[in-house]
Design an enzyme around this catalytic site. Structure first.
Site, short mmCIF file in Angstrom:
data_model
loop_
_atom_site.label_atom_id
_atom_site.label_comp_id
_atom_site.label_asym_id
_atom_site.label_seq_id
_atom_site.Cartn_x
_atom_site.Cartn_y
_atom_site.Cartn_z
N GLU A 76 28.55 24.20 41.21
CA GLU A 76 27.14 24.15 41.93
C GLU A 76 26.49 23.43 40.99
O GLU A 76 25.34 22.82 41.84
CB GLU A 76 26.73 25.91 41.78
CG GLU A 76 27.40 26.69 42.51
CD GLU A 76 26.79 26.96 43.82
OE1 GLU A 76 26.15 25.90 44.34
OE2 GLU A 76 26.97 28.10 44.45
N ASN A 131 24.43 20.24 42.98
CA ASN A 131 22.99 19.93 42.90
C ASN A 131 22.49 18.59 42.37
O ASN A 131 21.47 18.04 42.91
CB ASN A 131 22.55 20.95 41.87
CG ASN A 131 22.05 22.52 42.38
OD1 ASN A 131 22.46 22.51 43.58
ND2 ASN A 131 21.57 23.32 41.69
N ARG A 133 22.13 21.05 54.90
CA ARG A 133 22.32 22.39 55.30
C ARG A 133 24.02 22.10 56.35
O ARG A 133 24.45 23.04 56.27
CB ARG A 133 21.31 23.01 56.07
CG ARG A 133 20.37 23.39 55.20
CD ARG A 133 19.10 24.21 55.94
NE ARG A 133 18.10 24.62 54.93
CZ ARG A 133 18.14 25.60 54.39
NH1 ARG A 133 18.93 26.63 54.96
NH2 ARG A 133 17.45 26.14 53.59
#
Ligand SMILES: Nc1ncnc2c1ncn2[C@@H]1O[C@H](COP(=O)(O)OP(=O)(O)OP(=O)(O)O)[C@@H](O)[C@H]1O
Ligand SMILES: [Mg+2]
Lengths: 117, 151
Positions: free
Chosen positions: B51, B55, B104
């Site tokens: 994660e 990022n 997205r």
């Protein structure tokens, strides 16, 4: 549930790692957002997704997911398949839509595993 | 593991590259597996590192990852010189994301990364300065008493 049974009930084409079809999965997770997958920790799970990029395989590998089912007849790129082969993750593609695929697997007794809310 | 076990790893994480994104985490996971650590510990470390790595790829044009493994714990430090986080409390909320639609479409930007990192690590600290960059430090205890704590 055996991975071979998942392929059978979803009428899916297996794309790689056929040698693992007799392995068992204990739970399922359906998501198009990888962080939703990462929020879910369960052993020997199958991931059902409509997303086709290599990050799906990397996410699966992080989570020890043993099988990925692509819905709506999607086929991942060559890089995803190569990556999955190297990680021993079974890939398959089914014509069913996400909702149907999940419903069928649920109906066959495959559960989501408890989520911690 | 022996008392003196100490492994230090360092990775360059390339920004905006979605093909290589996750490679550092993959390497760390491989190392932890080789050390024979419990699967839950390995998975938690893999998740928080991944994660954080993503990022840096998405939000910070890349950065550096430092991983220290001792027989007590796994320390992960992710350091970037990206835009920084203006409101850390807000960024920590589930569902908060500034990721654009293009990100997205790749499956990221659910606003779940930082909450996941918090949830799966035993300790997490974020230092960030707008315009300067962000440093995230996470720790996962290996000792048995911490094992059942967060699954
Ligand atoms: N290294 C970073 N540099 C700059 N901003 C960051 C960094 N990490 C996180 N952020 C900011 O914090 C927000 C929340 O991050 P978080 O990881 O929770 O969600 P996300 O990355 O947007 O989506 P997801 O992790 O679900 O894919 C981001 O949208 C971004 O605005
Ligand atoms: Mg994130």
């Amino acid at each position: 549930m055996k991975i071979s049974k998942i392929a059978e009930v979803l009428r899916a084409d297996v794309l790689c790692c056929e040698e693992n079809l007799e392995a068992e999965v204990a739970s399922a997770c359906a998501a198009d957002m990888m962080s939703d997958v990462l929020a879910f920790v369960k052993d020997h799970a199958v991931l059902i997704t409509g997303l086709c990029n290599p990050q799906v395989i990397r996410t699966a590998e992080m989570m020890d997911i043993v099988c990925v089912v692509y819905v709506r007849g999607k086929v991942p790129d060559a890089m995803s398949i190569e990556l999955a082969k190297s990680k021993n993750i079974v890939l398959m593609t089914s014509k069913y839509r996400m909702y149907q695929a999940c419903g069928i697997l649920y109906g066959e007794g495959l559960r989501g595993g408890e989520s911690r809310i | 593991m022996s008392e003196q076990t100490r492994i230090s790893l360092e990775f360059d994480v390339e920004g905006d590259n979605f093909v290589s994104a996750g490679k550092a985490s993959e390497a760390v996971k491989g190392n932890l597996k080789m050390l024979g650590l419990p699967p839950t510990i390995i998975r938690r470390a893999a998740i928080v590192m991944y994660e954080g790595e993503i990022n840096m790829v998405i939000h910070a044009k890349g950065g550096k990852a430092y991983v220290d493994i001792t027989d007590k714990d796994i320390s992960i430090t992710l350091k970037d010189e990206g835009p920084g986080i203006e409101n850390i409390e807000l960024a920590m909320q589930e569902g908060y994301s500034t990721a654009p639609d293009a990100i997205r479409a790749l499956g990221f930007g659910a606003g779940m990364g930082l909450p996941n990192m918090k949830k799966y690590s035993d300790n997490m600290e974020i230092e960030s300065e707008v315009g300067k960059g962000t440093t995230v430090r996470m720790k996962i205890n290996i000792q048995p008493d911490s094992e059942g704590q967060q699954q």
